[in-house]
Structures are given as C-alpha cells and as structure tokens.
Design an enzyme around this catalytic site. Structure first.
Site, mmCIF file in Angstrom:
data_model
loop_
_atom_site.group_PDB
_atom_site.id
_atom_site.type_symbol
_atom_site.label_atom_id
_atom_site.label_comp_id
_atom_site.label_asym_id
_atom_site.label_seq_id
_atom_site.Cartn_x
_atom_site.Cartn_y
_atom_site.Cartn_z
ATOM 1 N N GLY A 11 0.757 -1.282 -0.014
ATOM 2 C CA GLY A 11 -0.038 -0.049 -0.020
ATOM 3 C C GLY A 11 0.768 1.234 0.099
ATOM 4 O O GLY A 11 2.157 1.323 0.034
ATOM 5 N N ASP A 12 0.132 2.585 -0.265
ATOM 6 C CA ASP A 12 0.680 3.792 0.127
ATOM 7 C C ASP A 12 1.936 3.843 -1.134
ATOM 8 O O ASP A 12 2.878 4.651 -1.078
ATOM 9 C CB ASP A 12 1.400 3.952 1.308
ATOM 10 C CG ASP A 12 0.342 3.821 2.357
ATOM 11 O OD1 ASP A 12 -0.824 4.399 2.189
ATOM 12 O OD2 ASP A 12 0.520 3.439 3.500
ATOM 13 N N LYS A 15 -0.556 5.734 -5.503
ATOM 14 C CA LYS A 15 -1.822 5.353 -6.466
ATOM 15 C C LYS A 15 -2.783 6.605 -6.548
ATOM 16 O O LYS A 15 -3.292 6.745 -7.712
ATOM 17 C CB LYS A 15 -2.679 3.955 -5.656
ATOM 18 C CG LYS A 15 -2.112 2.713 -5.775
ATOM 19 C CD LYS A 15 -2.877 1.681 -4.993
ATOM 20 C CE LYS A 15 -3.342 2.076 -3.565
ATOM 21 N NZ LYS A 15 -2.151 2.048 -2.533
ATOM 22 N N LYS A 17 -1.939 9.873 -6.404
ATOM 23 C CA LYS A 17 -1.355 10.661 -7.098
ATOM 24 C C LYS A 17 -1.386 10.153 -8.849
ATOM 25 O O LYS A 17 -1.806 11.074 -9.633
ATOM 26 C CB LYS A 17 0.174 10.729 -6.835
ATOM 27 C CG LYS A 17 0.860 11.644 -8.042
ATOM 28 C CD LYS A 17 2.217 11.631 -7.888
ATOM 29 C CE LYS A 17 3.011 11.921 -9.156
ATOM 30 N NZ LYS A 17 4.257 12.715 -9.188
ATOM 31 N N GLY A 39 -5.879 5.407 2.149
ATOM 32 C CA GLY A 39 -5.688 6.901 2.016
ATOM 33 C C GLY A 39 -4.974 7.251 1.061
ATOM 34 O O GLY A 39 -3.499 6.975 0.865
ATOM 35 N N HIS A 40 -5.424 7.980 -0.102
ATOM 36 C CA HIS A 40 -4.890 8.231 -1.142
ATOM 37 C C HIS A 40 -4.429 9.889 -1.382
ATOM 38 O O HIS A 40 -5.359 10.514 -1.092
ATOM 39 C CB HIS A 40 -5.628 7.966 -2.362
ATOM 40 C CG HIS A 40 -5.766 6.468 -2.301
ATOM 41 N ND1 HIS A 40 -6.561 5.566 -3.454
ATOM 42 C CD2 HIS A 40 -5.296 5.408 -1.544
ATOM 43 C CE1 HIS A 40 -6.595 4.295 -3.303
ATOM 44 N NE2 HIS A 40 -5.901 4.162 -2.127
ATOM 45 N N GLN A 219 -5.281 -0.204 -1.338
ATOM 46 C CA GLN A 219 -4.128 -1.038 -0.693
ATOM 47 C C GLN A 219 -2.978 -1.540 -1.715
ATOM 48 O O GLN A 219 -2.993 -0.955 -2.790
ATOM 49 C CB GLN A 219 -4.713 -2.289 -0.209
ATOM 50 C CG GLN A 219 -5.630 -1.924 1.325
ATOM 51 C CD GLN A 219 -6.860 -1.567 1.108
ATOM 52 O OE1 GLN A 219 -7.727 -1.955 0.545
ATOM 53 N NE2 GLN A 219 -7.175 -0.332 1.672
ATOM 54 N N THR A 295 -4.382 7.825 6.672
ATOM 55 C CA THR A 295 -5.407 7.500 7.355
ATOM 56 C C THR A 295 -5.244 7.630 8.981
ATOM 57 O O THR A 295 -6.198 7.978 9.625
ATOM 58 C CB THR A 295 -6.113 6.040 6.979
ATOM 59 O OG1 THR A 295 -6.201 6.032 5.598
ATOM 60 C CG2 THR A 295 -7.310 5.728 7.576
ATOM 61 N N LYS A 326 8.611 8.174 -5.977
ATOM 62 C CA LYS A 326 9.314 8.472 -4.745
ATOM 63 C C LYS A 326 10.895 8.288 -4.998
ATOM 64 O O LYS A 326 11.645 8.240 -4.221
ATOM 65 C CB LYS A 326 8.920 7.986 -3.584
ATOM 66 C CG LYS A 326 7.437 8.139 -3.399
ATOM 67 C CD LYS A 326 7.121 7.762 -2.064
ATOM 68 C CE LYS A 326 7.067 9.017 -1.089
ATOM 69 N NZ LYS A 326 6.070 9.051 0.161
HETATM 70 P P1 GDP Z 1 -1.592 5.739 -2.103
HETATM 71 O O1 GDP Z 1 -2.208 5.122 -0.833
HETATM 72 O O2 GDP Z 1 -0.980 4.721 -2.794
HETATM 73 O O3 GDP Z 1 -2.377 6.502 -2.850
HETATM 74 O O4 GDP Z 1 -0.324 6.548 -1.597
HETATM 75 P P2 GDP Z 1 -0.149 7.567 -0.283
HETATM 76 O O5 GDP Z 1 -0.991 8.695 -0.758
HETATM 77 O O6 GDP Z 1 -0.807 6.804 0.890
HETATM 78 O O7 GDP Z 1 1.354 7.574 0.026
HETATM 79 C C1 GDP Z 1 2.213 8.071 -1.123
HETATM 80 C C2 GDP Z 1 2.750 9.444 -0.391
HETATM 81 O O8 GDP Z 1 3.842 9.900 -1.164
HETATM 82 C C3 GDP Z 1 2.063 10.774 -0.396
HETATM 83 O O9 GDP Z 1 2.164 11.709 0.547
HETATM 84 C C4 GDP Z 1 2.284 11.395 -1.690
HETATM 85 O O10 GDP Z 1 1.724 12.732 -1.786
HETATM 86 C C5 GDP Z 1 3.590 10.955 -1.937
HETATM 87 N N1 GDP Z 1 4.199 10.925 -3.398
HETATM 88 C C6 GDP Z 1 3.628 10.324 -4.444
HETATM 89 N N2 GDP Z 1 4.575 10.312 -5.207
HETATM 90 C C7 GDP Z 1 5.668 10.901 -4.854
HETATM 91 C C8 GDP Z 1 6.991 11.054 -5.503
HETATM 92 O O11 GDP Z 1 7.167 10.625 -6.607
HETATM 93 N N3 GDP Z 1 8.100 11.728 -4.594
HETATM 94 C C9 GDP Z 1 7.663 11.986 -3.437
HETATM 95 N N4 GDP Z 1 8.644 12.852 -2.705
HETATM 96 N N5 GDP Z 1 6.524 11.787 -2.670
HETATM 97 C C10 GDP Z 1 5.463 11.387 -3.536
HETATM 98 P P1 IMO Z 2 -3.931 2.592 0.659
HETATM 99 O O1 IMO Z 2 -4.992 2.407 -0.147
HETATM 100 C C1 IMO Z 2 -1.331 0.872 3.646
HETATM 101 C C2 IMO Z 2 -3.114 -2.055 6.439
HETATM 102 C C3 IMO Z 2 -2.992 -1.898 7.748
HETATM 103 C C4 IMO Z 2 -2.818 -3.237 8.372
HETATM 104 C C5 IMO Z 2 -3.651 -4.272 7.411
HETATM 105 C C6 IMO Z 2 -5.169 -4.627 7.738
HETATM 106 O O2 IMO Z 2 -3.766 3.982 1.168
HETATM 107 O O3 IMO Z 2 -2.635 1.988 0.132
HETATM 108 P P2 IMO Z 2 -7.280 -3.018 7.853
HETATM 109 O O4 IMO Z 2 -7.587 -1.963 8.393
HETATM 110 O O5 IMO Z 2 -7.445 -3.044 6.257
HETATM 111 O O6 IMO Z 2 -7.996 -4.492 8.195
HETATM 112 O O7 IMO Z 2 -5.925 -3.308 8.081
HETATM 113 O O8 IMO Z 2 -3.555 -3.538 6.358
HETATM 114 N N1 IMO Z 2 -3.735 -1.043 5.394
HETATM 115 C C7 IMO Z 2 -2.916 -0.387 4.601
HETATM 116 N N2 IMO Z 2 -1.595 -0.251 4.710
HETATM 117 N N3 IMO Z 2 -1.828 1.442 2.760
HETATM 118 C C8 IMO Z 2 -3.360 1.317 2.679
HETATM 119 O O9 IMO Z 2 -4.180 1.763 1.890
HETATM 120 C C9 IMO Z 2 -3.782 0.209 3.730
HETATM 121 N N4 IMO Z 2 -5.018 -0.118 4.127
HETATM 122 C C10 IMO Z 2 -5.027 -1.374 4.960
HETATM 123 O O10 IMO Z 2 -1.909 -0.887 8.089
HETATM 124 O O11 IMO Z 2 -1.351 -3.662 8.312
HETATM 125 MG MG MG Z 3 -2.112 5.257 0.991
#
Ligand code: GDP
Ligand code: IMO
Ligand code: MG
Length: 420
Positions: A11-12, A15, A17, A39-40, A219, A295, A326
């Site tokens: 996750g994170d 996606k 962006k 949390g996107h 995720q 989140t 990143k």
């Molecule tokens: P998602 O859950 O896959 O949408 O990702 P998140 O938003 O949870 O986490 C990605 C984080 O990295 C966020 O704070 C974005 O703003 C940041 N981000 C995305 N692409 C880049 C990048 O290329 N460089 C940097 N420094 N930050 C980035």
């Molecule tokens: P995005 O869409 C990162 C992780 C939780 C925990 C496990 C189970 O932003 O990439 P849950 O609440 O789903 O039952 O938790 O999954 N988790 C994530 N980690 N990004 C997420 O979503 C996540 N959604 C759940 O931290 O380890």
């Molecule tokens: Mg996220």
C-alpha cells in the site's frame, strides 16, 4: 483504452497521485476494493487531499465516479469527503454507489477494538475486517438496503441481537439500538442516497460503449486477502483478479494494467517485512519520504526495494506497464540496496512465500547499486536525469521484465514523466 492502477507493495505506493493524473482523460473512474482504510494523497491545483473512499477521478467534471461492489462504505466518511471535495471544486462530483456494496457500521469498529485485532494485526481500526466478515457470513447491510428502511431495520436488528448475545457484558454493545443506528445512518447517507444504484449494469454499458475506464486500486498486492502475506493482510481482493469480481464482469477488457511501486519499500501495521532497515537509514527514508499514514498518521516502516515481492506482484496482476514513484527520496543515500533473492533455511529462494510465518524467516540477500547525490525533485525531462537514476530504473525493468513507463519524483502531478 481502459487502465487499472494497482498497488504492487504493502500500500501507499502513490496510487492516488497516479490515478488523479490519469483521470483527466477518463470518463468513468472506479474504486473496486477496500473502504476507509485507504488513504490516497492527491494534489489538485495546489491543494492536498487525503481521499479514503471517493475515486481520484472525482476531481474532474464530466466524469462518473463508481464505488463498486467489492468496496465497504462508511457513509460518515463518504459524506464528509463528498462535501469537502464539492467545496474545493465548486461543483459536486457525480457518484454511483453500488447497491450491493456493503455498509460499515459503528459496531464494526467497536468489534475490531473488542477483539483486539487493531493491536494484534495493526489494522487501521476502520471496521474493515468485521464488515467483510458480515458480508461473507450473509448478515451484512448493503447500500441498496438503505433505499428500503424497513429492510435495513430488520437486517440491523438481526445483527444487533447477535452482537448482544456474543458480548453479554460489554456495555457499549448492550447499548446498541437498531433504530438509533438506522436513524444516524440515514442522516449521514441521506444526501448520497440518490447515487445508490446498479453499478454492474453501468460498468457493462461503459465497456460496451468503449468508454475509457480508469480503475483505482486500494491497498497493495501484498495486502491481498488471498495472495498477500496472510494473515497480515487486509480483508479485500486488491489485485486485478479482485477487480473483475468486484465489478461483476468476467475478463474485463482492461488493456493497461499499470502497477505502481515506490523506489523503496514501506509497510504500516504489523507483519513481516524482510527488507526493512532500522536506525538512521529508516529514519531518513521516513522523514524525507514523509512516510506517515494518510488514514491513521502512524509512522510507516521503511526498507530497501524488495524485488522478490515486486516480481511476484507484477506477475500476479499481469501488469503491462509500471510506474515508479518517490525516486527523489533516494537522493544522497550513497549506494542503494535492492533484494533480488531471500535466504530461507540456508537456501536462496526467489519466490515470494504466501505465509507470513515463512516470510518472517526469510533473510534478504542484497545487491548494491550506485546511487546519486543530485536533488532530482525538480527534474521534468528524463534526458536531464542523472545517469545513475536511469540505470536504477533500467535495472529494475530488466529484473521484472515489464516496462516502467511513468517516473515520479515528487508528490505534485507535474513531477511525473512518461518514458517511451
Ligand atoms: P496511495 O495510498 O498509494 O495513494 O499513497 P499515499 O498517498 O498513501 O502515500 C504516498 C505518499 O507519497 C503521499 O504523501 C504522496 O503525496 C507522496 N508521493 C507520491 N509520489 C511521490 C513522489 O514521486 N515523490 C515524493 N517525494 N512523494 C510522492
Ligand atoms: P492505501 O489504499 C497501507 C494495512 C493496515 C494493516 C492491514 C489490515 O492507502 O494503500 P485493515 O484496516 O485493512 O484491516 O488493516 O492493512 N492497510 C494499509 N496499509 N495502505 C493502505 O491503503 C492500507 N489499508 C490497510 O495498516 O496492516
Ligand atoms: Mg495510502
């Protein structure tokens, strides 16, 4: 052409962006799994948003944002998100909430706390597992039930009765009242009820009319309930296979399966993480990369790129192209490590284990790659990129065998480059 944006790690990956960037050319944008655990991060015209339920495509006019049946919907979160987005945009996004998507209720969060799974599994405590469990146990409430309050009430009553039997001495459970739950829910969901409908037919129409559909995964592959590092996973299907089931269309024609991965690795919550680093390197990755959950605000564990896991995720999703995010965070680290294989009980293995217990026993076998010192966050043309960055990209591409077509060096949409 339709595209699916899929997370390839825990996750994170960025996606949000990437979908926000691609959504400006799509007419239909579909979130297909998970709930408010996601949390996107989206930066839209300079304003930063953390979206949990609404697909990133909702930022553009003339698009339809579908929340499909594989999702679990927390109407309190959805309503807040819809209102703050409408305020930012000056108009309200057009949604379609699948009538067969399940509803997250306050007692799902309560159950998660009572069972201690937030602590044990490090969940987001958003009621996700109890809601999907109710779905599988055939006692869930679905968005479409809210259009018929008598049906919703009888379903809620049955669940509340069962909960009271299961937790006879918990005062919060004993105080639950089906009618109050429904009243609160109708207040939260009220403005959104006109959006509840038949998402499966809408998806079928969109495919038949050859619309450009963009799918937003939540995720990541390694959190998939079937194919991830079980039991330290989420409760939904996060992969391309899950997409098909969620929208109710066999083998949907999605020509581009775009896998998104970070140039390194993070994980939030409990569970094994073979390439995790500690000490100064982790601190630096976390602070430069801003690695804190959108989140929950929890610090994410950080480590080097795990190629064993990445190859597995690319293959499982049938990725046709990749986005690396990143890369800017790795500037100034000296040599960069990557992990092309694990060592398990003395043997080198390159297959990702499907059990968390086995993954826990795997030791990373690292390879070193030359790093770069330059700040690359302002680079907007790949021909200006240091040679070592392009070599890192090419190395990963050779290892996984799928082209990296998008390169991201910052959170803003402008900090993204296409690679031929
Ligand atoms: P998602 O859950 O896959 O949408 O990702 P998140 O938003 O949870 O986490 C990605 C984080 O990295 C966020 O704070 C974005 O703003 C940041 N981000 C995305 N692409 C880049 C990048 O290329 N460089 C940097 N420094 N930050 C980035
Ligand atoms: P995005 O869409 C990162 C992780 C939780 C925990 C496990 C189970 O932003 O990439 P849950 O609440 O789903 O039952 O938790 O999954 N988790 C994530 N980690 N990004 C997420 O979503 C996540 N959604 C759940 O931290 O380890
Ligand atoms: Mg996220």
């Amino acid at each position: 052409m339709s595209t699916a944006v899929l997370g390839l790690q825990w996750g994170d990956e960025g996606k949000g962006k990437i979908t926000h960037l691609l959504a400006k050319d799509a007419r239909v944008i579909v979130r297909f799994n998970g709930g408010a655990n996601a949390g996107h991060t989206v930066i839209d015209r300079g304003v930063k948003f953390g979206t949990h339920l609404i697909p990133a495509g909702a930022f553009y006019p003339d698009t339809l944002s579908i929340l499909s049946s594989g999702m679990v919907i927390d109407f309190a979160v959805l309503c807040d998100e819809w209102q703050s987005l409408s305020k930012h945009l000056g108009w309200s996004p057009q949604l379609l909430i699948a009538e067969n998507a399940h509803v997250v209720l306050p007692y799902h969060r309560l159950q998660e706390d009572l069972e201690g799974s937030g602590k044990h599994f490090g969940t987001t405590r958003r009621g996700i597992a109890p809601c999907y469990r109710d779905k599988a146990a055939k006692r869930g409430l679905r968005a479409g039930d809210l259009l018929y309050p008598d049906i919703a009430l009888s379903r809620l009553q049955a669940s509340v009765d069962l909960l009271k039997q299961a937790w006879p001495s918990d005062s919060d459970v004993q105080q639950l009242d089906a009618k109050d739950l429904l009243d609160d829910l109708m207040k939260q969901a009220g403005p959104l009820l006109p959006f509840v409908g038949d998402a499966t037919s809408a998806m079928m129409d969109a495919f038949e009319n050859e619309e450009d559909i963009l799918f937003e995964g939540a995720q990541g592959t390694l959190l998939d309930v079937d194919h991830g590092s079980y039991p330290f996973v989420t409760s939904s299907s996060t992969t391309f296979a899950g997409l098909s089931n969620s929208i109710g269309i066999p083998s949907p024609d999605v020509a581009d399966r775009l896998g998104v991965f970070k140039a390194y690795m993070t994980r939030v919550g409990a569970g094994p993480f073979p390439t995790r680093v500690d000490g100064e390197v982790e601190e630096r990755l976390r602070s430069v990369g801003g690695e804190f959950g959108v989140t929950t605000g929890r610090p994410r564990d950080c480590g080097w790129l795990d190629l064993v896991a990445l190859k597995y995720a690319v293959r499982l999703n049938g990725c046709t192209s990749l986005a690396i995010t990143k890369l800017d965070v790795l500037s100034g680290f000296g040599d960069i490590k990557v992990c092309p294989a694990y060592r398990l009980e003395g043997e080198a293995i390159s297959q990702f284990p499907l059990s968390a217990e086995i993954l826990e026993r795997c030791e990373p076998e690292y390879a070193s790659i030359s790093g770069w010192d330059d700040d690359i966050s302002q680079v907007r043309d790949l021909s200006d990129m240091p040679a070592a960055v392009m070599e890192y990209i090419a190395f990963i591409e050779r290892e996984v065998g799928v082209p990296i077509t998008l390169v991201s060096v910052g959170p803003e949409p402008e900090a993204t480059m296409w690679r031929a």
